[in-house]
Enzyme design. Sequence first.
Site, PDB file in Angstrom:
ATOM      1  N   THR A 253      40.893  38.950  37.191  1.00 19.33           N
ATOM      2  CA  THR A 253      40.619  37.688  37.089  1.00 19.33           C
ATOM      3  C   THR A 253      40.107  37.454  35.953  1.00 19.33           C
ATOM      4  O   THR A 253      39.486  37.361  35.173  1.00 19.33           O
ATOM      5  CB  THR A 253      39.864  37.075  37.827  1.00 19.33           C
ATOM      6  OG1 THR A 253      40.365  37.863  39.806  1.00 19.33           O
ATOM      7  CG2 THR A 253      40.265  35.669  38.327  1.00 19.33           C
TER       8      THR A 253
ATOM      9  N   LYS B  41      42.418  33.551  44.103  1.00 19.23           N
ATOM     10  CA  LYS B  41      40.968  33.549  43.454  1.00 19.23           C
ATOM     11  C   LYS B  41      40.634  31.989  43.228  1.00 19.23           C
ATOM     12  O   LYS B  41      39.092  31.948  42.150  1.00 19.23           O
ATOM     13  CB  LYS B  41      40.434  34.288  42.376  1.00 19.23           C
ATOM     14  CG  LYS B  41      39.977  36.034  42.942  1.00 19.23           C
ATOM     15  CD  LYS B  41      39.557  36.699  42.118  1.00 19.23           C
ATOM     16  CE  LYS B  41      39.798  38.045  42.097  1.00 19.23           C
ATOM     17  NZ  LYS B  41      39.157  39.243  41.953  1.00 19.23           N
TER      18      LYS B  41
ATOM     19  N   GLY C 245      37.258  28.832  41.057  1.00 21.16           N
ATOM     20  CA  GLY C 245      37.699  29.660  41.125  1.00 21.16           C
ATOM     21  C   GLY C 245      37.033  31.059  40.554  1.00 21.16           C
ATOM     22  O   GLY C 245      35.472  30.071  40.489  1.00 21.16           O
TER      23      GLY C 245
ATOM     24  N   SER D 125      38.038  38.639  32.259  1.00 22.08           N
ATOM     25  CA  SER D 125      38.463  39.222  31.226  1.00 22.08           C
ATOM     26  C   SER D 125      39.120  38.853  30.325  1.00 22.08           C
ATOM     27  O   SER D 125      38.935  39.317  29.392  1.00 22.08           O
ATOM     28  CB  SER D 125      38.951  40.369  31.881  1.00 22.08           C
ATOM     29  OG  SER D 125      40.234  39.901  32.423  1.00 22.08           O
TER      30      SER D 125
ATOM     31  N   THR E 187      44.827  40.616  33.095  1.00 21.12           N
ATOM     32  CA  THR E 187      45.443  39.180  32.475  1.00 21.12           C
ATOM     33  C   THR E 187      46.690  39.589  33.236  1.00 21.12           C
ATOM     34  O   THR E 187      47.631  40.120  32.171  1.00 21.12           O
ATOM     35  CB  THR E 187      44.809  38.431  31.434  1.00 21.12           C
ATOM     36  OG1 THR E 187      44.035  38.414  31.626  1.00 21.12           O
ATOM     37  CG2 THR E 187      45.303  36.934  32.289  1.00 21.12           C
TER      38      THR E 187
END
Length: 188
Positions: free
Chosen positions: A14, A46, A59, A138, A176
Amino acid sequence: MPRGYLGGVEIHGTTILAVRKDGVTALAGDGQVTFGQTVLKRGAVKVRKLEVGEGVLVGFAGGVADALALLERFEERLKEAKGNLLKGAVETAKLWRTDRVLRHLQAMIVAADREGMVLLSGSGEVIAPEEPLLAVGSGGPYALAAAKALYRHTGLSAKEIAEEALRIAAEVDLYTSGQVTVLTLGEA
């Protein structure tokens, strides 16, 4: 074994990005979840809209179960604060730091409404950015850098900046995906 690991293999996932421009707030998330070097899911959602006050976009990054537990507490505190984003975030952070169970949860929440945005971190901080841009996860640093450039040097809308910045982050960050979910508040 620390959270974020399963059988000795690190779990990543995410990238979340919030952008506010011209009265519109956009919150984007990519939702990729990887296990070691394997992509388990590319489109986990998310990002959510909470129907509190005039609406709050949230989020989360980190452990899903941890994030959902924190999100539930945040929504409760937000309702108690009558939709006041900063007050709800501060009250959640206080609870997060002092509760014996919650303080071990590993997640980060980005929350944004029409006026502001904050990051609630696992160590109980509430951080409001200097510019109306905020990213975690990330690929957060890559998405934030791309969003800053797009925000400062293009005429793109908040939603377009959020989408494009996450796509750029996906070109650099292995964790990602290019699949982006974007929610907005305000006039579009």
